[in-house]
Design an enzyme around this catalytic site. Structure first.
Site, short mmCIF file in Angstrom:
data_model
loop_
_atom_site.label_atom_id
_atom_site.label_comp_id
_atom_site.label_asym_id
_atom_site.label_seq_id
_atom_site.Cartn_x
_atom_site.Cartn_y
_atom_site.Cartn_z
N HIS A 1 4.78 1.63 -7.96
CA HIS A 1 3.76 0.58 -7.90
C HIS A 1 2.87 0.61 -9.15
CE1 HIS A 1 4.31 1.31 -3.41
NE2 HIS A 1 4.58 0.02 -3.53
N GLY B 1 0.80 -1.21 0.00
CA GLY B 1 0.00 0.00 0.00
C GLY B 1 0.84 1.27 0.00
N MET C 1 11.73 5.90 -6.14
CA MET C 1 10.45 6.05 -5.46
C MET C 1 10.28 4.96 -4.42
SD MET C 1 7.72 7.41 -8.24
CE MET C 1 8.02 9.00 -9.04
#
EC number: 6.3.2.1
Length: 278
Positions: A34, A28, A181
């Site tokens: 992602h 998450g 990231m």
């Protein structure tokens, strides 16, 4: 897009999907890294399942489990925009019910680097990924190159246990200034955020030395460490120039190698890597 929290419901929904399925496992607090995995899965499969689960078994007792960033509504909005079919977001008790006692030890590939710095980490990673494979039955599963050792651990587990899943490793996604990231970047204050570019600068330094013909492992590691040591807010956990297959440290790079590092910026621990290739 359907959001599911139980294994039983997920299996029922999965059984209704025809064609190929790609799995993107996450913890998450999604970012562009992602989403690049989700888009790759979307392009290569008929259906996409994304999992959101902050896995407690891969965190050590002094690590950041309780403060790990979470924002499920935001994550779901991002995944809906990417046309994900199913999102599996279970509670801890769903994945690890009372009496749970089976864990996967992947062996030597999990021992150095992150394995040495975070004992038990890959035991937790391998266990939860194996469970997610069993629950979602994907044709392909997508992981980021930023967690290079994790991808090797998962490949080894998949091979050794004869799991019918193709492991797809996708390139690192970076900020404009080179910082990889990561959900943990949110921990950095503005001064630390500026200092965090030291990881990318160290990798660039080792790439330049390698491109200039340096093949001595110690010299290449020293090139990374010198950049880190020059940044007052940075402290190296490790720097590595290792074999791409088994991660043993190389005295001499003859062909290809993985240059990787873990650096603490204040209280935040960040990792990054690149492949050195002649």
């Amino acid at each position: 897009m359907r959001v599911i929290t139980t294994i039983a419901e997920l299996r029922t929904a999965r059984a209704a999907l025809q064609g190929t399925t790609g799995l993107v496992p996450t913890m998450g607090y999604l970012h562009e890294g992602h989403l690049s995995l989700v888009r790759r899965a979307r392009a290569e499969n008929d259906h996409v399942i994304t999992t959101i689960f902050v896995n407690p078994t891969q965190f050590g007792p002094s690590e950041d489990l309780t403060r790990y960033p979470r924002d499920l509504p935001r994550d779901l909005a991002l995944l809906e925009a990417e046309k994900v079919d199913l999102v599996f977001a279970p509670d801890v008790s769903e994945m690890y019910p009372p009496g749970f006692g089976t864990f996967i030890d992947v062996g030597p590939i999990a021992a150095p680097l992150e394995g040495a710095a975070r004992p038990g980490h890959f035991r937790g990673v391998a266990t939860v990924v194996c469970k997610l494979f069993a629950i979602t039955s994907p044709h392909r599963a997508y992981f980021g190159q930023k967690d290079a050792q994790q991808t090797l651990v998962i490949r080894r587990m998949t091979l050794d246990l004869n799991l019918p899943v193709e492991i797809v490793v996708c390139p690192i996604v970076r900020e404009p200034d080179g910082l990889a990231m990561s959900s943990r970047n949110v921990y950095l204050n503005p001064e630390e955020r500026r200092a965090a570019t030291v990881l990318f600068r160290a990798l660039r330094a080792v790439q330049e030395r390698f491109a200039a013909g340096e093949r001595n492992g110690d010299a290449l590691r020293a090139a990374m460490r010198a950049v880190i040591d020059a940044e007052p807010l940075a402290r190296a956990d490790y720097v590595s120039v290792a074999d791409l297959d088994d991660l043993h440290e190389l005295e001499t790079v003859t062909n290809r190698a993985l240059a990787s590092l873990a650096v603490r910026i204040g209280t935040t621990r960040l990792i990054d890597n690149c492949v050195l290739e002649a």
